[in-house]
Design an enzyme around this catalytic site. Structure first.
Site, short mmCIF file in Angstrom:
data_model
loop_
_atom_site.label_atom_id
_atom_site.label_comp_id
_atom_site.label_asym_id
_atom_site.label_seq_id
_atom_site.Cartn_x
_atom_site.Cartn_y
_atom_site.Cartn_z
N THR A 73 0.84 -1.20 0.00
CA THR A 73 0.00 0.00 0.00
C THR A 73 0.88 1.25 0.00
O THR A 73 1.95 1.25 0.63
CB THR A 73 -0.89 0.02 1.26
N THR B 188 4.28 4.65 -3.47
CA THR B 188 5.28 3.90 -4.23
C THR B 188 4.64 2.66 -4.84
O THR B 188 4.84 2.35 -6.03
CB THR B 188 6.47 3.50 -3.32
N GLU C 144 -0.72 -5.53 5.78
CA GLU C 144 0.60 -5.67 5.16
C GLU C 144 1.41 -6.77 5.85
O GLU C 144 2.06 -7.60 5.20
CB GLU C 144 1.36 -4.34 5.23
C1 5RP Z 1 1.40 1.98 4.23
C2 5RP Z 1 2.87 1.78 4.23
C3 5RP Z 1 3.65 2.37 3.11
O1 5RP Z 1 4.38 1.36 2.50
C4 5RP Z 1 4.55 3.44 3.62
O2 5RP Z 1 3.79 4.38 4.36
C5 5RP Z 1 5.30 4.14 2.50
O3 5RP Z 1 4.40 4.89 1.75
P1 5RP Z 1 4.82 5.69 0.44
O4 5RP Z 1 5.16 4.67 -0.60
O5 5RP Z 1 3.58 6.47 0.09
O6 5RP Z 1 5.99 6.58 0.78
O7 5RP Z 1 3.43 1.17 5.10
O8 5RP Z 1 0.79 1.48 5.39
#
Ligand code: 5RP
Length: 220
Positions: free
Chosen positions: A28, A31, A103
């Site tokens: 999630t 990225t 996750e």
């Molecule tokens: C969501 C997560 C994401 O992987 C983490 O917050 C990184 O997010 P981004 O890719 O938007 O920087 O753990 O629960």
């Protein structure tokens, strides 16, 4: 390159690790959104995806990628997800998007965890990013007191409810020198669903984007 372009570069590099004819584990965040968009280009070569959030499920479905229930799956060769912080041992803080519990569950089933991020997420010691802890609502005050006893400063995430109907406490002020110990200790508190330390099951491979290339790093 902007940070978002770096995120996209790391995400697209992960596509080469997707095994044809299998089910892909999908994390999630911003990225991972780039990863999902890239996965759309090979949707006819995978069986489908197991998703870690309602948001990722919607994006996958929007691309016509079948979203499969985890309970209907026996194995997931590869899980791809981002991180809020990652150290040299590939232990992570995750849950900035609040999807940490799902996750962690999908990662537990996967044979290989591939973390995708830009270099700003790499740290020597975890803890500058507040550690998310998912909490059963009636236990919020009790868990907050216990987290304070462990040396943190828990702050309820305002106006946020997880996909599981729970709350998030973001724990500030931690300097996490023993991630596996702290992950275990926090999970022992009654009312905690799970915390955003991914140390007992860290990443197996980190794809970290730099302006000129994507570095591939295994756990130290
Ligand atoms: C969501 C997560 C994401 O992987 C983490 O917050 C990184 O997010 P981004 O890719 O938007 O920087 O753990 O629960």
């Amino acid at each position: 390159m902007t940070q978002d372009e770096l995120k996209k570069a790391a995400a697209l590099a992960a596509l080469e690790y997707v095994e044809e004819g299998t089910i892909v584990g999908v994390g999630t965040g911003s990225t991972v959104n780039h990863f999902i968009d890239g996965l759309a280009g090979m949707r006819d070569r995978i069986v489908g995806a197991v998703s870690s959030s309602e948001a990722s499920s919607r994006r996958l479905a929007g691309h016509g990628i079948p979203v499969i229930e985890l309970n209907d799956v026996e194995s997931i060769p590869v899980y791809v997800d981002g991180a809020d912080e990652i150290d040299a041992a590939l232990c992570m803080i995750k849950g900035g998007g609040g999807a940490l519990t799902r996750e962690k569950i999908v990662a537990a089933v996967a044979s290989r965890f591939i973390c995708i991020c830009d270099a700003s997420k790499q740290v020597d010691v975890l803890g500058t990013f507040p550690l998310p802890v998912e909490v059963i609502p009636m236990a919020r005050a009790h868990v907050a007191r216990e987290l304070t006893r462990l040396g943190g400063r828990p702050v309820p995430r305002a106006g946020f409810v997880t996909d599981n109907g729970n709350l998030i406490l973001d724990v500030h002020g931690l300097r996490i020198t023993s991630p596996t110990n702290l992950e275990t200790a926090i999970n022992q508190i009654a009312g905690v669903v799970t915390n955003g330390l991914f140390a007992l099951r860290g990443a197996d491979l980190l794809l970290v984007a730099q302006p000129d290339r994507v570095l591939r790093l295994s756990a130290a």
